[in-house]
Design a protein around this motif. Sequence first.
Motif, PDB file in Angstrom:
ATOM      1  N   ALA A  92       0.840  -1.206   0.000  1.00 30.32           N
ATOM      2  CA  ALA A  92       0.000   0.000   0.000  1.00 30.32           C
ATOM      3  C   ALA A  92       0.875   1.258   0.000  1.00 30.32           C
ATOM      4  O   ALA A  92       0.583   2.231  -0.709  1.00 30.32           O
ATOM      5  CB  ALA A  92      -0.933  -0.007   1.208  1.00 30.32           C
ATOM      6  N   LEU A  93       1.963   1.236   0.771  1.00 32.94           N
ATOM      7  CA  LEU A  93       2.873   2.376   0.798  1.00 32.94           C
ATOM      8  C   LEU A  93       3.592   2.541  -0.540  1.00 32.94           C
ATOM      9  O   LEU A  93       3.787   3.668  -1.021  1.00 32.94           O
ATOM     10  CB  LEU A  93       3.899   2.201   1.922  1.00 32.94           C
ATOM     11  CG  LEU A  93       3.348   2.174   3.362  1.00 32.94           C
ATOM     12  CD1 LEU A  93       4.489   1.980   4.354  1.00 32.94           C
ATOM     13  CD2 LEU A  93       2.565   3.436   3.684  1.00 32.94           C
ATOM     14  N   ASN A  94       3.976   1.410  -1.143  1.00 36.24           N
ATOM     15  CA  ASN A  94       4.613   1.468  -2.458  1.00 36.24           C
ATOM     16  C   ASN A  94       3.691   2.097  -3.492  1.00 36.24           C
ATOM     17  O   ASN A  94       4.127   2.897  -4.328  1.00 36.24           O
ATOM     18  CB  ASN A  94       5.020   0.065  -2.910  1.00 36.24           C
ATOM     19  CG  ASN A  94       6.206  -0.488  -2.139  1.00 36.24           C
ATOM     20  OD1 ASN A  94       6.289  -1.676  -1.872  1.00 36.24           O
ATOM     21  ND2 ASN A  94       7.138   0.377  -1.761  1.00 36.24           N
ATOM     22  N   ARG A  95       2.403   1.744  -3.428  1.00 34.06           N
ATOM     23  CA  ARG A  95       1.439   2.297  -4.393  1.00 34.06           C
ATOM     24  C   ARG A  95       1.283   3.801  -4.204  1.00 34.06           C
ATOM     25  O   ARG A  95       0.918   4.515  -5.149  1.00 34.06           O
ATOM     26  CB  ARG A  95       0.083   1.596  -4.254  1.00 34.06           C
ATOM     27  CG  ARG A  95       0.054   0.182  -4.838  1.00 34.06           C
ATOM     28  CD  ARG A  95      -1.369  -0.334  -4.961  1.00 34.06           C
ATOM     29  NE  ARG A  95      -2.002  -0.541  -3.687  1.00 34.06           N
ATOM     30  CZ  ARG A  95      -1.944  -1.685  -2.988  1.00 34.06           C
ATOM     31  NH1 ARG A  95      -1.257  -2.707  -3.465  1.00 34.06           N
ATOM     32  NH2 ARG A  95      -2.556  -1.806  -1.824  1.00 34.06           N
ATOM     33  N   LEU A  96       1.552   4.284  -2.999  1.00 36.02           N
ATOM     34  CA  LEU A  96       1.479   5.725  -2.731  1.00 36.02           C
ATOM     35  C   LEU A  96       2.788   6.427  -3.082  1.00 36.02           C
ATOM     36  O   LEU A  96       2.926   7.625  -2.855  1.00 36.02           O
ATOM     37  CB  LEU A  96       1.128   5.968  -1.265  1.00 36.02           C
ATOM     38  CG  LEU A  96      -0.275   5.500  -0.835  1.00 36.02           C
ATOM     39  CD1 LEU A  96      -0.449   5.645   0.676  1.00 36.02           C
ATOM     40  CD2 LEU A  96      -1.361   6.273  -1.574  1.00 36.02           C
ATOM     41  N   GLY A  97       3.733   5.668  -3.597  1.00 32.51           N
ATOM     42  CA  GLY A  97       4.969   6.255  -4.100  1.00 32.51           C
ATOM     43  C   GLY A  97       6.121   6.281  -3.130  1.00 32.51           C
ATOM     44  O   GLY A  97       7.204   6.788  -3.463  1.00 32.51           O
ATOM     45  N   ALA A  98       5.942   5.774  -1.902  1.00 34.62           N
ATOM     46  CA  ALA A  98       7.016   5.788  -0.914  1.00 34.62           C
ATOM     47  C   ALA A  98       8.080   4.745  -1.264  1.00 34.62           C
ATOM     48  O   ALA A  98       7.769   3.680  -1.815  1.00 34.62           O
ATOM     49  CB  ALA A  98       6.458   5.526   0.480  1.00 34.62           C
ATOM     50  N   ILE A  99       9.314   5.040  -0.934  1.00 33.37           N
ATOM     51  CA  ILE A  99      10.425   4.094  -1.104  1.00 33.37           C
ATOM     52  C   ILE A  99      10.653   3.447   0.261  1.00 33.37           C
ATOM     53  O   ILE A  99      11.207   4.062   1.175  1.00 33.37           O
ATOM     54  CB  ILE A  99      11.690   4.815  -1.603  1.00 33.37           C
ATOM     55  CG1 ILE A  99      11.380   5.556  -2.907  1.00 33.37           C
ATOM     56  CG2 ILE A  99      12.829   3.830  -1.797  1.00 33.37           C
ATOM     57  CD1 ILE A  99      12.478   6.506  -3.345  1.00 33.37           C
ATOM     58  N   VAL A 100      10.195   2.212   0.404  1.00 31.35           N
ATOM     59  CA  VAL A 100      10.020   1.606   1.722  1.00 31.35           C
ATOM     60  C   VAL A 100      11.201   0.722   2.134  1.00 31.35           C
ATOM     61  O   VAL A 100      11.618  -0.165   1.390  1.00 31.35           O
ATOM     62  CB  VAL A 100       8.723   0.763   1.755  1.00 31.35           C
ATOM     63  CG1 VAL A 100       8.570   0.076   3.106  1.00 31.35           C
ATOM     64  CG2 VAL A 100       7.516   1.647   1.459  1.00 31.35           C
ATOM     65  N   GLU A 101      11.698   0.991   3.340  1.00 27.28           N
ATOM     66  CA  GLU A 101      12.624   0.091   4.031  1.00 27.28           C
ATOM     67  C   GLU A 101      11.833  -0.515   5.181  1.00 27.28           C
ATOM     68  O   GLU A 101      11.517   0.163   6.167  1.00 27.28           O
ATOM     69  CB  GLU A 101      13.838   0.862   4.552  1.00 27.28           C
ATOM     70  CG  GLU A 101      14.891  -0.003   5.220  1.00 27.28           C
ATOM     71  CD  GLU A 101      15.596  -0.950   4.257  1.00 27.28           C
ATOM     72  OE1 GLU A 101      15.953  -2.067   4.686  1.00 27.28           O
ATOM     73  OE2 GLU A 101      15.772  -0.567   3.081  1.00 27.28           O
ATOM     74  N   SER A 102      11.459  -1.801   5.057  1.00 26.98           N
ATOM     75  CA  SER A 102      10.489  -2.387   5.986  1.00 26.98           C
ATOM     76  C   SER A 102      11.147  -3.224   7.078  1.00 26.98           C
ATOM     77  O   SER A 102      12.257  -3.736   6.908  1.00 26.98           O
ATOM     78  CB  SER A 102       9.491  -3.255   5.218  1.00 26.98           C
ATOM     79  OG  SER A 102      10.149  -4.349   4.601  1.00 26.98           O
TER      80      SER A 102
END
Length: 342
Positions: A264-274
């Motif tokens: 969901a965060l990726n779809r909002l354009g965030a570059i995620v380190e999970s």
Amino acid sequence: MSWPSFWLRADHNHIAWQSRLLLPISRLVCRVARRRLQAFETQHPPKVTEAKVIVVGNIVVGGSGKTPFIMWLVEQLQQQGFSCGIVSRGYGGKAKTWPQMVTPDSDPKWVGDEPVMLVKQAKVPMAVSPNRVEAIRYLEQNVKALGGHLDVIISDDGLQHYAMARDMEIVMVDGERGLGNGMCLPSGPLRESKRRLKTVDFIVSNGTLRYPLAIADTIEIMRLTPVCFRNVKHPEKTLSLEAFKNQAVNAIAGIGNPARFYRALNRLGAIVESRDFADHQAYQPKDFSWLKQQKEAIPLLMTEKDAVKCVAFAEDDWWYLEIKPQCSQPFAEQIIKKLRRL
């Protein structure tokens, strides 16, 4: 909880060796579950309330979207004039005595994270106890003492809590994981045989089903729509959904299916380190010591379920993603119609 890989759906002609090895125990679990259900159907337990009891549960272990669905359900019932309350086991709560009433100021450490989240969002009375029958009695006593009454009591989980009488059963399914490999614990994720789905009133999938459930005729789809980012420390502060677009962020999730949140965060354009945590993780400041080791300050994003346990020690750049659950209006009308018939 996160599932081991051998629980996930596999080719029909291939069962993982781990599942085969555990098959004798799996068959026993299914058999015991079937006998418990048969005993329940043969002699229903007495009702302890005049309110209608709706169970929102699942037949697999791990999260499937019960909490957001209950929020949606409460809203629909209230719009039709029903007075609602909620009971739950209070999973993860370490209270020394039960049952307990839950308020927006309750400590998740004592009553569980999801109950606090539900009360904050749904704004209805709620009681928790490992014994849901006790929770129902306690909830009604407290509501009546304040001069109120309840038309409907929703049980958060408890499908297999057969000491509790119920008027309606709604089963939640994770659209991405479905029923996994379709096997009972510990060979697979099922608490009981998938044939149980034929006995419930409604089935709701959290998102579009990746794999069809051949055993079910109709399945409602629940959509979770992102609304905004809300500050964990100061929830009155919000940011738009585009706030972290093309920006590096840290993200944590202590939920049943963490990958869903990160996508969901990726779809909002965030570059995620999970970074994953256990479902219902009882967060402490030391769980976030790794943030101080980073060379630069990077915002931390999380789910609302995580946020309720981090308020006491949250930093200014910690945010949670607020979501709005939505099912179809015809489905809401089906539930209301069946409820009025009861």
